[in-house]
Design a protein around this motif. Structure first.
Motif, short mmCIF file in Angstrom:
data_model
loop_
_atom_site.label_atom_id
_atom_site.label_comp_id
_atom_site.label_asym_id
_atom_site.label_seq_id
_atom_site.Cartn_x
_atom_site.Cartn_y
_atom_site.Cartn_z
N LYS A 1 0.84 -1.19 0.00
CA LYS A 1 0.00 0.00 0.00
C LYS A 1 0.87 1.24 0.00
N THR A 2 0.47 2.21 -0.77
CA THR A 2 1.12 3.52 -0.75
C THR A 2 0.38 4.42 0.24
N GLY A 3 1.03 5.50 0.61
CA GLY A 3 0.41 6.47 1.51
C GLY A 3 1.05 7.82 1.35
N THR A 4 0.23 8.86 1.30
CA THR A 4 0.76 10.22 1.13
C THR A 4 0.01 11.17 2.04
N THR A 5 0.76 11.96 2.79
CA THR A 5 0.18 13.05 3.57
C THR A 5 0.81 14.34 3.06
N ASP A 6 0.51 15.45 3.70
CA ASP A 6 1.08 16.72 3.27
C ASP A 6 2.60 16.72 3.35
N SER A 7 3.15 15.93 4.30
CA SER A 7 4.60 15.99 4.53
C SER A 7 5.29 14.64 4.46
N ASP A 8 4.56 13.58 4.12
CA ASP A 8 5.15 12.24 4.11
C ASP A 8 4.70 11.44 2.90
N ALA A 9 5.60 10.59 2.41
CA ALA A 9 5.26 9.67 1.32
C ALA A 9 5.74 8.28 1.72
N GLU B 1 7.83 14.72 -5.48
CA GLU B 1 8.63 14.10 -4.43
C GLU B 1 7.91 12.89 -3.84
N ALA B 2 6.59 13.01 -3.68
CA ALA B 2 5.81 11.91 -3.12
C ALA B 2 5.84 10.68 -4.01
N HIS B 3 5.92 10.88 -5.32
CA HIS B 3 5.91 9.77 -6.27
C HIS B 3 7.24 9.02 -6.32
N ARG B 4 8.24 9.46 -5.55
CA ARG B 4 9.54 8.78 -5.57
C ARG B 4 9.57 7.56 -4.65
#
Length: 657
Positions: free
Chosen positions: A526-534, A561-564
């Motif tokens: 699972k992926t996860g993204t917040t305003d400051s975390d990936a 940056e999150a997609h890295r």
């Protein structure tokens, strides 16, 4: 025993004490950390920094500070301070705990020169005997000189001269009262009182030393006050090569010292051989994945930890983009929100309670949720306000990371059940029973996430993550040997069904589909993204890996940056397992059934359904009714009037319900 026997024993003891030879002093030997295959991955401190000088070439302030804090009756006892021993014992009895030590400076020297640091009465008796022999062999000043040239001050520095040059860039003869107090406070705990690693604790320890000097009268109140208000400038540590797995090496040292009880000095110069779980090849590939996956000349940080779910062995650990630049290990950072990567724990709890199944459908649209007896509201949103605007099933919700479906699920299941599932999977970070828990709003470390997902990868059987396999001393004696511990935290059927759903994340329509071309094996996660975390947390049967990206100060990350995170996970996983004979497969256990489902209704597909999907269920939770929308192929070609009437009635009944 007869009188003659007693006299003989006493006489023999006197002769041994008076004329028994001291053994040769021990020579510091570097401790080696080995990988699981026996290759050397680190040699602690990289060597010994020692410079011997005469007592006259050591600042009298350091001598006074050392004696005040370590052995204020040094010039009065004969190696063992009976009065000090009695005082320490009385203090321990009064407080029902070991609050005071009773080793004299001479005993410390004897222990460092001739003995191990095991905590036994046998070692204590030997220490006392060696201390007495040292006192008979050398003068007090000679013993003090030996001690100040031998004691460990941290960061590889042995003796006052080496420590003074390391920390202050000057000879020990030039030390000021403030510098002397700081230095004298370090040997009690070289790591904990290091002015580099723990500057606050180092300053507090310096103040304690100055207070003791003042109380014992070896320094005036005016000098003590002046020194306590003097800022001490400490030199930066010299740069050294990072070596292999420096973050992991630090973690191993912490485990060995704090949890296994290995003495700190013994760890650094006792010639120990510590065999670890690290896979040197996987570690190199993990470091390459982080280095190549982060943008150059950027402050964006990354962390990666990989665990073998079959035994709990930590195979690779990268705590940041540069250990030399910052030793903080972000694998254990408990201040980062996992975002949607937490959702599999929500769905596992829901599936286990059989309240929600892979065929359950919720409408994907802006929704207001009421909780706490309808006194509070929660209104989540999907990323970029993208909604399906129709009912979707669990597989589609997981693949697209639909937040509305996740919150509906936790509302149906109960947040307390989700927290209970998280605890069983090994997550100990604070969690609150609120709807936003479903979206990973409470901080969890990458270490905890990888550990939790390892249970899904291993059929629900979770091992406690393990870093140290064995510790042997310089003579080959075993000081510690690990025995992997694990337990069945969820059923194999639940682990398999959850895994089947999480595979959709890497399939068409999934948030990590773009990296599927990099993977040549079944992968779930699972992926996860917040305003400051990936995040990307995923696994194969052989490896569970958590990847985190973000900024140390919590500033916002960009979409790019999150997609890295996902490519770092994919590149590492594939390269780390490239040597495997064949890709591992997730094996279906008992208690699982499959059924063709119509994706529009979530019911059993008929031969008239245009796009049936093979779905996996816990036995007994699969749908029992057939699709009412598409009907059968016969109905599509006309069928009988009664068949058409039956299909119409099914549609009306479904609409009414």
């Amino acid at each position: 025993m007869t009188l003659f026997g007693l006299l003989t024993a006493a006489g023999g003891g006197y002769v041994l004490l008076r004329y028994g030879a001291l053994p040769a002093g021990s020579v510091p030997q570097p401790t080696q950390l080995l990988g699981a295959d026996g290759t050397v991955i680190a040699q602690l401190e990289g060597g010994v920094n020692r410079r011997s000088v005469r007592l006259a070439d050591i600042s009298p302030w350091l001598i006074k500070a050392t004696l005040a804090v370590e052995d204020r009756r040094f010039y009065e006892h004969r190696g063992v301070d009976v009065r000090g021993l009695a005082r320490a014992a009385w203090t321990d009895v009064r407080h029902l705990s070991k609050r005071q030590g009773a080793s004299t400076l001479t005993q410390q020297l004897a222990r460092n020169l001739y003995l191990s640091h095991e905590r036994t009465w046998k070692r204590k008796l030997k220490e006392a005997w060696y201390a007495a022999r040292l006192e008979q062999t050398y003068t007090k000043d000679e013993i003090l000189e030996l001690y100040l040239n031998q004691i460990y001050y941290g960061h590889g520095a042995y003796g006052a001269e080496a420590a003074s040059r390391l920390y202050f860039g000057k000879s020990a003869k030039e030390l000021t009262p403030a510098e002397s107090a700081l230095l004298a406070g370090i040997p009690k705990g070289p790591s904990y009182y290091s002015p580099h690693r723990h500057p606050k604790e180092s300053r507090q320890r310096r103040q304690t030393v100055l207070q003791v000097m003042k109380d014992t009268g070896v320094i005036s109140s005016a000098t003590a006050d002046e020194a306590s208000h003097t800022a001490v400038s400490v030199r930066p540590l010299p740069e050294e090569p990072e070596g292999t797995a420096p973050y992991f090496a630090d973690y191993v040292l912490k485990i060995a010292e704090s949890k296994l009880g290995i003495d700190e000095r013994l760890l650094h110069d006792g010639g120990l051989v510590i065999r670890t779980t690290l896979d040197a090849d996987m570690q190199r590939k993990a470091e390459e994945a982080i280095r190549d996956g982060l943008p150059p000349k950027s402050e964006l940080q990354g962390a990666l930890i990989a665990i073998d779910p079959r035994n709990g062995y930590i195979k690779a650990m990268v705590g940041g983009r540069s250990y030399r630049g910052n030793q903080y290990n972000r694998v254990f950072a408990s201040t980062r929100q996992p975002g949607s990567s937490f959702k599999p724990i929500v769905y596992a709890a829901a599936l286990e309670r059989r309240i929600v199944t892979p065929a359950t459908r919720f409408r994907s649209e802006p929704t207001i949720f009421y909780y706490d007896n309808d006194r509070k509201i929660y209104q989540p949103s999907n990323y970029a306000d993208r909604y399906f605007r129709t009912e979707i099933g669990m597989r589609q919700a997981i693949a697209a990371s639909d937040n509305i479906f996740a919150v509906n699920t936790i509302m149906q299941t109960g947040a307390e059940s989700v927290i209970a599932m998280a605890r069983r999977l090994g997550i100990g970070s604070p969690l609150k029973a609120v709807p936003s828990l479903a979206l990973g709003t409470f901080p969890i470390s990458p270490f905890e996430m990888a550990s939790a997902f390892s249970a899904f990868a291993n059929g629900g059987f979770k091992y406690t993550p393990l870093a140290v396999l064995s510790i042997r001393d310089s003579k080959g004696n075993t000081l510690y040997e690990a025995h992997p511990r694990g337990e069945q935290v969820i059923s194999p059927a639940l682990a398999f069904v959850t895994t089947q759903l999480l595979e959709s994340v890497f399939q068409k329509g999934g948030t990590a589909y773009r990296v599927s071309r990099l993977l040549a094996r079944p992968v779930a996660g699972k992926t996860g993204t917040t305003d400051s975390d990936a995040w990307t947390v995923g696994y194969t049967p052989e490896l569970a890996t958590a990847v985190w990206l973000g900024y140390d100060k919590g500033r916002a990350i960009t979409s790019g940056e999150a997609h890295r995170a996902a490519p770092i996970f994919a590149n590492f996983t594939e390269s780390a397992l490239s040597g495997s004979a064949s890709p591992g497969l997730f094996t279906m256990p008992e208690g699982v059934v499959t059924a063709l489902i119509d994706p529009v209704t979530g019911l059993l597909a008929t031969d008239g359904c245009p796009n049936p999907v093979l779905e996996t269920f816990l036995s007994g939770t699969e749908p029992s009714a057939s699709c009412y929308v598409h009907g059968s192929a016969k109905e599509k070609t006309g069928g009988t009037a009664s068949q058409k009437s039956g299909a119409w009635w099914k549609k009306l009944r479904h609409w009414w319900n």
